[in-house]
Design an enzyme around this catalytic site. Sequence first.
Site, PDB file in Angstrom:
ATOM      1  N   LYS A 106       1.089  54.984  21.478  1.00 45.21           N
ATOM      2  CA  LYS A 106       0.652  53.668  21.005  1.00 45.21           C
ATOM      3  C   LYS A 106       0.835  53.612  19.499  1.00 45.21           C
ATOM      4  CE  LYS A 106      -1.280  49.941  22.850  1.00 45.21           C
ATOM      5  NZ  LYS A 106      -1.231  49.532  24.248  1.00 45.21           N
TER       6      LYS A 106
HETATM    7  N1  GLU Z   1       1.206  47.081  25.461  1.00 51.11           N
HETATM    8  C1  GLU Z   1       1.361  47.092  26.882  1.00 51.11           C
HETATM    9  C2  GLU Z   1       0.312  47.993  27.512  1.00 51.11           C
HETATM   10  O1  GLU Z   1      -0.723  48.244  26.942  1.00 51.11           O
HETATM   11  C3  GLU Z   1       2.788  47.411  27.311  1.00 51.11           C
HETATM   12  C4  GLU Z   1       3.313  48.735  26.892  1.00 51.11           C
HETATM   13  C5  GLU Z   1       4.800  48.909  27.182  1.00 51.11           C
HETATM   14  O2  GLU Z   1       5.402  48.037  27.764  1.00 51.11           O
HETATM   15  O3  GLU Z   1       5.325  49.960  26.785  1.00 51.11           O
HETATM   16  O4  GLU Z   1       0.460  48.414  28.621  1.00 51.11           O
END
Ligand code: GLU
Length: 417
Positions: A106
């Site tokens: 993240k």
């Molecule tokens: N931000 C989204 C999540 O928390 C998508 C993450 C992604 O597609 O890599 O799942």
Amino acid sequence: MAEQLDQFEIAVAQIKKAAKILNLDAGMVEILTHPKRELTVNFPVRMDDDSVRVFTGYRVQYNYSRGPCKGGVRYHPKVTLNEVRALAAWMTWKTAVVNLPFGGAKGGIIVDPKKLSRNELERLTRRYTSEISIIIGPEKDIPAPDVYTDSQTMAWMMDTYSMIKGYSVPGVVTGKPLSVGGSEGRSDATARGAMYVAKAAAKTAGIDTKKATVAVQGYGNAGSIGARLFHSDLGARVVAVSDSRGGIYLKEGIDLQKLDAHKAKSGSVINFPGSRNISNEELLTLDVDILVPAALENQITEKNASLIKAKMVVEEANGPTTPAADEILFKNGVFLLPDVLANAGGVTVSYFEWVQDIQSFFWSLEEVNQKLQRVMTTAYEGILPISKKENIDMRTAAYVYAVKKVVDAHIARGLWP
Ligand code: GLU
């Protein structure tokens, strides 16, 4: 004693709970409760008035035992390293829940994007991308949109990374516009995935979706599309929604098209003609069948969990429910579909996008949605029996299901040296 609300402490507690059921040894628990790699970047950005501001950003790669790291980037004034750590850990379990060959990561920048111009946002995004370019890449770590970032943010990230490399690398980020290697269905995917899981789970929760009422906290990407799909595809009536400025309630059901026009004009859902303004806290405790938290973390806590009247909670947001609240909801028979399952549609179609980019061969919307439904239903059907057999809530069952996959990968790979 006040409830523990630090997201990473919560993430660690959740892992330990699953580790106990799985009988994991202490060494493995140590591995699983530590982020693999963390990068903090402080970087200058020229503002429109020619002044220079230094921003702080993070990228945490939590675990890549099952494949390249994957996870979004959020822009928010309250971003902290511990929050990003937790979100990266949650991505690790989420990719395992839906069986994608990815680990978890993240990113985040401490910034209020609403206070920046479009040009400032572009410069911020490009500089952050260049700062983290040393650890991202299509085989290493693939960012995506999250809170207050979108397909335009991803296009800037893809372009910046490509300029550094000297050739176009569409597979470095997902959630891009279609014109630069995005996938059909990606922008709706988080909400659509949640809708598919809710559809599969309705019977277990004792809900007839055609007669059901829905309240959605957070009218952003996941929340607004979720509201639309719960109505259009499941026949449910959306009676309440909210955003950062407050919420609205309309017993007869909200005309979502009119609401979108109202929000586009006024900047918020509040003061929607015919509805009653309510607070975000009030929305959570409304007498509805389905509650969809689609905003930020720590919304359902020890303080309000016993007031929740919904039969089913569908977590489109990451981390909206605290561990103490989980226990209260489970005791009260509220059927909670946890974030790592309910919002995994986003990263699932991100995976589809990455696969399409690598192959330079693109799929139709029907193909994407069909594959998405299969992935979401398979995950739900894998987790439900664990919850029944062990008599545990669906989050803990999802963790048992996912953590086992990560552990199996660690054991198969072994410890080096
Ligand atoms: N931000 C989204 C999540 O928390 C998508 C993450 C992604 O597609 O890599 O799942």
